[in-house]
Design a protein around this motif. Structure first.
Motif, PDB file in Angstrom:
ATOM      1  N   UNK A  80      -7.130  -3.425   9.670  1.00 31.32           N
ATOM      2  CA  UNK A  80      -6.263  -3.209   8.510  1.00 31.32           C
ATOM      3  C   UNK A  80      -6.790  -3.910   7.259  1.00 31.32           C
ATOM      4  N   UNK A  81      -7.163  -5.177   7.387  1.00 30.14           N
ATOM      5  CA  UNK A  81      -7.499  -5.960   6.204  1.00 30.14           C
ATOM      6  C   UNK A  81      -8.842  -5.596   5.592  1.00 30.14           C
ATOM      7  N   UNK A  82      -9.716  -4.967   6.350  1.00 31.96           N
ATOM      8  CA  UNK A  82     -11.007  -4.574   5.789  1.00 31.96           C
ATOM      9  C   UNK A  82     -10.873  -3.357   4.879  1.00 31.96           C
ATOM     10  N   UNK A  83      -9.700  -2.697   4.911  1.00 32.89           N
ATOM     11  CA  UNK A  83      -9.467  -1.553   4.034  1.00 32.89           C
ATOM     12  C   UNK A  83      -9.472  -2.003   2.567  1.00 32.89           C
ATOM     13  N   UNK A  84      -9.792  -1.116   1.636  1.00 31.28           N
ATOM     14  CA  UNK A  84      -9.921  -1.525   0.226  1.00 31.28           C
ATOM     15  C   UNK A  84      -8.640  -2.102  -0.377  1.00 31.28           C
ATOM     16  N   UNK A  85      -7.479  -1.669   0.099  1.00 32.31           N
ATOM     17  CA  UNK A  85      -6.227  -1.973  -0.589  1.00 32.31           C
ATOM     18  C   UNK A  85      -5.386  -3.058   0.071  1.00 32.31           C
ATOM     19  N   UNK A  86      -5.504  -3.238   1.396  1.00 28.14           N
ATOM     20  CA  UNK A  86      -4.533  -4.033   2.138  1.00 28.14           C
ATOM     21  C   UNK A  86      -4.522  -5.495   1.721  1.00 28.14           C
ATOM     22  N   UNK A  87      -5.677  -6.146   1.667  1.00 36.14           N
ATOM     23  CA  UNK A  87      -5.724  -7.558   1.288  1.00 36.14           C
ATOM     24  C   UNK A  87      -5.185  -7.756  -0.117  1.00 36.14           C
ATOM     25  N   UNK A  88      -5.462  -6.823  -1.016  1.00 37.28           N
ATOM     26  CA  UNK A  88      -4.977  -6.934  -2.391  1.00 37.28           C
ATOM     27  C   UNK A  88      -3.453  -6.872  -2.439  1.00 37.28           C
ATOM     28  N   UNK A  89      -2.855  -6.027  -1.625  1.00 32.96           N
ATOM     29  CA  UNK A  89      -1.397  -5.967  -1.556  1.00 32.96           C
ATOM     30  C   UNK A  89      -0.822  -7.290  -1.063  1.00 32.96           C
ATOM     31  N   UNK A  90      -1.462  -7.854  -0.036  1.00 29.31           N
ATOM     32  CA  UNK A  90      -0.986  -9.103   0.542  1.00 29.31           C
ATOM     33  C   UNK A  90      -1.119 -10.252  -0.456  1.00 29.31           C
ATOM     34  N   UNK A  91      -2.226 -10.315  -1.170  1.00 31.09           N
ATOM     35  CA  UNK A  91      -2.414 -11.361  -2.181  1.00 31.09           C
ATOM     36  C   UNK A  91      -1.371 -11.248  -3.288  1.00 31.09           C
ATOM     37  N   UNK A  92      -1.114 -10.038  -3.734  1.00 32.60           N
ATOM     38  CA  UNK A  92      -0.146  -9.831  -4.807  1.00 32.60           C
ATOM     39  C   UNK A  92       1.249 -10.245  -4.374  1.00 32.60           C
ATOM     40  N   UNK A  93       1.639  -9.840  -3.165  1.00 35.10           N
ATOM     41  CA  UNK A  93       2.989 -10.145  -2.690  1.00 35.10           C
ATOM     42  C   UNK A  93       3.185 -11.639  -2.486  1.00 35.10           C
ATOM     43  N   UNK A  94       2.271 -12.276  -1.762  1.00 37.76           N
ATOM     44  CA  UNK A  94       2.455 -13.687  -1.414  1.00 37.76           C
ATOM     45  C   UNK A  94       2.153 -14.628  -2.573  1.00 37.76           C
ATOM     46  N   UNK A  95       1.342 -14.164  -3.512  1.00 37.87           N
ATOM     47  CA  UNK A  95       0.990 -15.024  -4.641  1.00 37.87           C
ATOM     48  C   UNK A  95       1.976 -14.967  -5.789  1.00 37.87           C
ATOM     49  N   UNK A  96       2.826 -13.972  -5.813  1.00 40.93           N
ATOM     50  CA  UNK A  96       3.753 -13.817  -6.942  1.00 40.93           C
ATOM     51  C   UNK A  96       5.222 -13.941  -6.535  1.00 40.93           C
ATOM     52  N   UNK A  97       5.481 -14.204  -5.251  1.00 35.59           N
ATOM     53  CA  UNK A  97       6.856 -14.334  -4.788  1.00 35.59           C
ATOM     54  C   UNK A  97       6.960 -15.546  -3.876  1.00 35.59           C
TER      55      UNK A  97
END
Length: 836
Positions: free
Chosen positions: A133-150
C-alpha cells in the motif's frame, strides 16, 4: 419462499481452502491478561504521550512548511527508491496488503493459535503499514497530510478499531487494570493525553468506562503505542525525503509556512470513482464525519433501481422470463443429490410445484428489495434532517441529542437486519450458482420435494491460491457464526472486492446474480460502517442500544409487517395457476423487440405482452385478496402512481415517411399504454382487460401525425399524466463514440441499422462524457451514476455485465427506458459534436 440451508457446506469450504475455522477461535475468550500496577501504567502512558506529541509537533511543523516539496519529490521517485525510504524508517515492514489477514490465513491453515504470538503482533497493531500500500504514489502522502495536520486524539478511535482482528484473535492481549479509566478522547496536550484516572478519584470515571466514552487502560496503552511508532515513522520518512535540508532548520522560520496544497481525489478528472478505493484509502485519511449525504445517495439510487426492477418485471416479457431463468439457475433444487439424481420437482409431471416456488421467490424478492431500500432511504433522509436540526449541539465532548441518537441506533439495526437477509440469500444461491454448482451436493432423500435442503461440498478440491482465497472469503461471509461476527462484514467485503478486481479467475467464480447480491451487501455495509466509525460516539452505541433494544425490535417488526403479509401471500400452494401461465420454457414470453416491425413481429410482441399482463393480473388479484391495498408500503405508493406501461399497438401498414426525424417521432407516438397495476387506479380487477385499451395513439397518415384521440376518462389519474407533457431535456452534445452508444440505448426499430452490443467501458465513457454525471464503482457489479452538474438531483445504478463486459442489445434497451424514466432522455436528446 424462505428456505433453510445448512451452513455446514460453508464450514467445509473453509476446510477445503485450508483454513481451520476453529483453530484460531478455540478458547478465544479464555486468554489470560497481563496485570500492571497503576504506577506502571501511568509511567508508560506518560513516556508514550510525550513521545507522541514531540513527534506530532515536529511532523506538523514539517508539513506546514514543506508538504508541497515532499509531494513533488515523492512523486518523482521510482518504486525501489520509495521502498528504500519506507524500509529505512520501518525495518521489516510487512510486504502485502492487510498483513493481519495474511497472518490469520497462515496460522489457521497450520491449525495454530495467534494468541499473543510476538511474530505477528506488529501486523495486527498496524495492519495499514505494509509495502504494497505505502509504495503507491499517493498513500504515504495522504497519511502524512492527515497525521501532520490533525491532533492525535482525532485518530484514537480509528487506531483502536484498526486492531480489531488482533483483539478478537487474541494476537494482541491488552494489559488488565481494574477500577481505572484512561483519558484520550478530546485531550490536546501531553499532560492530559493518556491520563489514568481511578474510579474513586472522579465521579464520572466509572460511567466513562462503562459507556466507552474513554478507554480501558489496556486499550489506551495500545492506542498510545500505535501512535508513538507511527508518528516517529512519518517524521523519519520526511527527513529522508528532505535529506538535503539541515535538521536544525527543518522546522524553523527559515522556511515560511505555506498554504496547504489541494489533495487530488482519484477519478476526479475522469468522473470515475470507486467505493473500494475509498475503503482502501480510509486508514490513511482523517476519519470522516457521518456522511449522510453519501448514504442517502446510495440508498436513493438503490430504491430507484428496485422500482425499475419491479416495473420491468411487469412491462418487459423478456426481462420477466430472464429473471425467472436466472433465479432458477440459482435454486438449490438444481443441485443433484448424493446419488446423482435430480430434484423430484424437476421431474416430468411435477414442474408446476417448482415454478410456483420460483415465481413466488422472484416476485417476493422484487417487493422485498423495494420495501427494504425505500425504508432505509427514508430513515437516512430523516437522519440527515435531524443532523441539521441538532448541528449546534453535536460536540465530541458531549452526548448526542437523544432524538438524533435513537434515530442512528434504529437505522443501524435496520441495516444490520437487512444485511443478514442478503447473507442468507448468498448461503442459498452460491452453492447452486453455475460456476460453483459442480462442487456441491444435496444430502436429501430421493423422494423429498421439500424446499429445505442440506447442502454440502461434494469433495475436497485443491485449487489455485486465488480460488482458495476467494472460497475462504465467500465462506466466511456466509457462515452464520463466530467467524463473521469477529472479522466483521465490512472487512470481508473490502478484501473480497479487492481480490475480484485484481484477479479475473476470482471474478469468474461469481455469477452475475451473486455479484449483484454482493453489491447490495456493499451498500448496506457502507451504511453500517458509517455508523460504526461515527467516533467518538460509536464507541458508546453498544451500551446505549441495550436500553433501547426492545423498542427498536418492536418498531422493526411493525414496519415490515405489511411485507410479511406480501411474502405469506406468495406461497407456492397459491401460485399453481400462475405457474402454469408463467413457465417461460413454453416460449410464452418470446419478445423480439430488436427486430424491424412487421405484421408477424408485431403479433409476437403483442402476444408476449398479453401473456405477461395475464400473469400480473392474477398475481395482483391474489395479493389484493390477501393483503388488501397494501397501505404503508412502498409498493402501494409505486403501483398507485400514474406511471404507465408501454404496449405494442396493432399492426397497421405504414406509408413512407418524409424524414428519419418524422419516423422517430411517429415511433414514439405509436405506443399503447396501460396502468402499472389496474388495482390501484380505482379499477376493479375484472376490468383489467378493458384497461388494456387505455392508450395514447396518434394515427399515421402520409407520414404526418394528427391530433391524439381525446381521453376516454378525463378525470382518471392516468389521463391526467398523459395530458401533462413533461418538458423535454435540453439537447446534449457528445462525441461520435458516445453518440453511437446512445443511439443503441434508444434504438428505433424502424431504423435500417442492426443494433449490436455495447462495451461496458464505452457506456461509462458515454455517461461521463455528457458532463452531467460522475460514475462510482460500488462492490460486486454495481455502478452508481450521480448528477455532478449542480443543476439538479438525480442518480441511477446499473450492473456491470458479468463476465463478458458487454451489454447485449436487449439489456441496453432496458437501460434506455430507465434513463428515459429517470431523466427524460430519448434518442433526440443527443447530438454529435462537430470537429474543429
Amino acid at each position: 419462499m424462505a428456505r433453510k440451508v445448512s451452513p455446514d457446506w460453508a464450514a467445509q469450504a473453509l476446510a477445503e481452502a485450508g483454513y481451520n475455522d476453529s483453530g484460531f477461535l478455540r478458547d478465544i475468550l479464555l486468554s489470560e491478561f497481563e496485570h500492571k500496577s497503576p504506577a506502571a501504567v501511568r509511567q508508560e502512558a506518560k513516556v508514550r504521550s510525550e513521545a507522541i506529541f514531540s513527534s506530532y509537533d515536529t511532523l506538523h511543523e514539517i508539513m506546514i512548511r514543506h508538504e508541497a516539496t515532499i509531494r513533488k519529490r515523492w512523486g518523482k521517485k521510482i518504486r525501489p527508491q520509495r521502498l528504500k525510504i519506507l524500509l529505512n524508517a520501518w525495518p521489516g515492514m510487512p510486504v502485502m496488503h492487510r498483513p493481519d489477514f495474511d497472518a490469520i490465513r497462515k496460522c489457521s491453515a497450520r491449525g495454530q493459535y495467534l494468541k499473543a504470538d510476538p511474530q505477528y503482533r506488529s501486523e495486527f497493531i498496524w495492519p495499514y503499514i505494509n509495502q504494497e500500500d505505502l509504495v503507491q504514489p499517493k498513500t504515504l502522502l495522504l497519511l502524512l497530510n492527515a497525521r501532520g495536520r490533525h491532533p492525535p486524539f482525532e485518530f484514537s478511535g480509528t487506531d483502536g478499531a484498526a486492531m480489531h482482528l488482533g483483539h478478537v484473535t487474541k494476537a494482541i492481549i491488552p494489559i488488565f487494570l481494574s477500577k481505572h479509566v484512561m483519558i484520550i478522547d478530546g485531550a490536546t496536550n501531553a499532560t492530559d493525553y493518556g491520563r489514568l484516572i481511578s474510579w474513586e478519584d472522579h465521579p464520572h470515571a466509572f460511567v466513562w468506562m462503562m459507556t466507552r466514552k474513554q478507554y480501558l487502560p489496556g486499550e489506551g496503552l495500545l492506542v498510545l503505542e500505535a501512535q508513538e511508532r507511527l508518528l516517529k515513522f512519518l517524521v523519519d520518512c520526511c527527513k529522508q525525503i528532505l535529506h538535503d535540508v539541515p535538521e536544525d532548520t527543518l522546522t524553523t522560520d527559515a522556511f515560511p509556512v505555506q498554504p496547504e496544497p489541494a489533495i487530488h481525489v482519484e477519478g476526479e478528472s475522469s468522473g470515475l470513482g470507486s467505493l473500494a478505493l475509498l475503503a482502501a484509502e480510509a486508514p490513511y485519511r482523517v476519519p470522516t464525519h457521518l456522511d449522510l449525504g453519501r448514504i442517502v445517495s446510495l440508498l436513493g439510487a438503490r430504491e430507484s433501481a428496485a422500482e425499475d426492477h419491479l416495473w420491468a418485471l411487469r412491462e418487459d416479457p423478456s426481462y420477466f422470463a430472464e429473471q425467472l431463468e436466472d433465479a432458477k439457475e440459482h435454486r438449490s433444487e438444481m443441485l443433484k443429490d448424493i446419488n446423482g439424481d435430480i430434484h423430484p420437482t424437476l421431474r416430468p409431471g411435477h414442474e408446476t410445484t417448482f415454478w410456483a416456488r420460483l415465481i413466488g421467490q422472484v416476485v417476493a424478492s422484487a417487493y422485498a428489495q423495494l420495501e427494504a431500500f425505500s425504508e432505509l432511504r427514508r430513515q437516512a433522509k430523516n437522519l440527515q434532517e435531524l443532523q441539521q436540526k441538532h448541528r449546534s449541539n453535536i460536540d465530541p465532548t458531549k452526548d448526542l441529542p437523544q432524538e438524533y441518537r435513537l434515530a442512528i441506533l434504529k437505522f443501524r439495526h435496520y441495516a444490520d437486519k437487512l444485511a443478514q437477509g442478503h447473507l442468507a440469500v448468498l448461503r442459498d444461491e452460491v452453492p447452486a450458482s453455475p460456476p460453483l454448482r459442480s462442487r456441491y451436493v444435496r444430502c436429501q432423500p430421493w423422494n423429498s420435494t421439500s424446499s429445505e435442503m442440506d447442502i454440502r461440498l461434494r469433495r475436497i478440491v485443491k485449487g489455485s491460491t486465488v480460488e482458495l482465497e476467494t472460497n475462504w472469503l465467500l465462506s466466511t461471509l456466509m457462515v452464520d457464526g463466530f467467524s463473521l461476527f469477529l472479522i466483521s462484514m465490512p472487512l470481508i467485503l473490502d478484501e473480497l472486492e479487492r481480490l475480484l478486481q485484481a484477479e479475473k479467475s476470482a471474478s469468474d467464480l461469481l455469477s452475475a446474480r451473486v455479484a449483484g447480491t454482493i453489491g447490495d451487501l456493499s451498500i448496506l455495509s457502507q451504511c453500517i460502517n458509517q455508523i460504526d466509525l461515527y467516533l467518538p460516539w460509536a464507541r458508546t452505541f453498544e451500551h446505549v442500544t441495550l436500553d433501547q433494544q426492545n423498542s427498536i425490535d418492536k418498531d422493526y417488526t411493525e414496519t415490515f409487517a405489511p411485507w410479511q403479509e406480501i411474502s405469506a401471500a406468495l406461497q407456492a400452494d397459491d401460485l399453481q395457476e400462475v405457474a402454469t401461465l408463467a413457465n417461460p420454457l413454453r416460449k410464452k414470453f418470446f419478445y423480439p423487440v430488436e427486430k424491424r416491425r412487421t405484421k408477424e413481429n408485431v403479433e409476437t410482441l403483442r402476444l408476449a405482452e398479453r401473456n405477461l399482463d395475464d400473469v400480473w393480473d392474477r398475481l395482483d388479484r391474489l395479493m389484493h385478496a390477501k393483503c388488501g391495498k397494501m397501505d404503508r408500503t412502498a409498493a402501494r405508493q409505486l403501483l398507485s402512481q400514474p406511471r404507465i406501461l408501454q404496449r405494442t399497438p396493432p399492426w397497421t401498414a405504414k406509408a413512407p415517411v418524409a424524414t428519419k426525424q418524422q419516423e422517430q417521432k411517429l415511433d414514439d407516438l405509436d405506443t399503447l399504454y396501460r396502468p402499472l397495476s389496474t388495482l390501484y387506479f380505482g379499477l376493479h380487477p375484472q376490468e383489467s382487460k378493458d384497461a388494456q385499451d387505455i392508450q395514447r395513439t396518434k394515427q399515421k397518415t402520409r407520414g404526418v401525425p394528427q391530433q391524439a384521440q381525446p381521453p376516454t376518462s378525463p378525470s382518471s389519474p392516468l389521463d391526467t399524466e398523459l395530458a401533462n407533457t413533461e418538458p423535454q431535456p435540453a439537447p446534449i452534445t457528445v462525441d461520435s463514440k458516445s453518440f453511437k452508444v446512445f443511439r443503441t440505448l434508444f434504438f428505433n426499430p424502424e431504423s435500417t441499422s442492426t443494433p449490436g452490443e455495447i462495451a461496458w467501458a464505452d457506456f461509462l465513457h458515454a455517461m461521463t462524457s455528457t458532463g452531467l454525471f460522475s460514475a462510482d464503482k460500488l462492490y460486486g457489479s454495481v455502478w452508481q451514476f450521480e448528477r455532478s452538474d449542480g443543476l439538479g438531483l438525480g442518480r441511477i445504478q446499473f450492473h456491470e455485465p458479468h463476465p463478458r463486459g458487454k451489454i447485449p442489445f436487449t439489456i441496453a434497451r432496458r437501460y434506455g427506458r430507465r434513463l428515459n424514466r429517470a431523466f427524460g432522455w430519448s434518442g433526440e436528446t443527443f447530438r454529435v459534436r462537430r470537429r474543429g
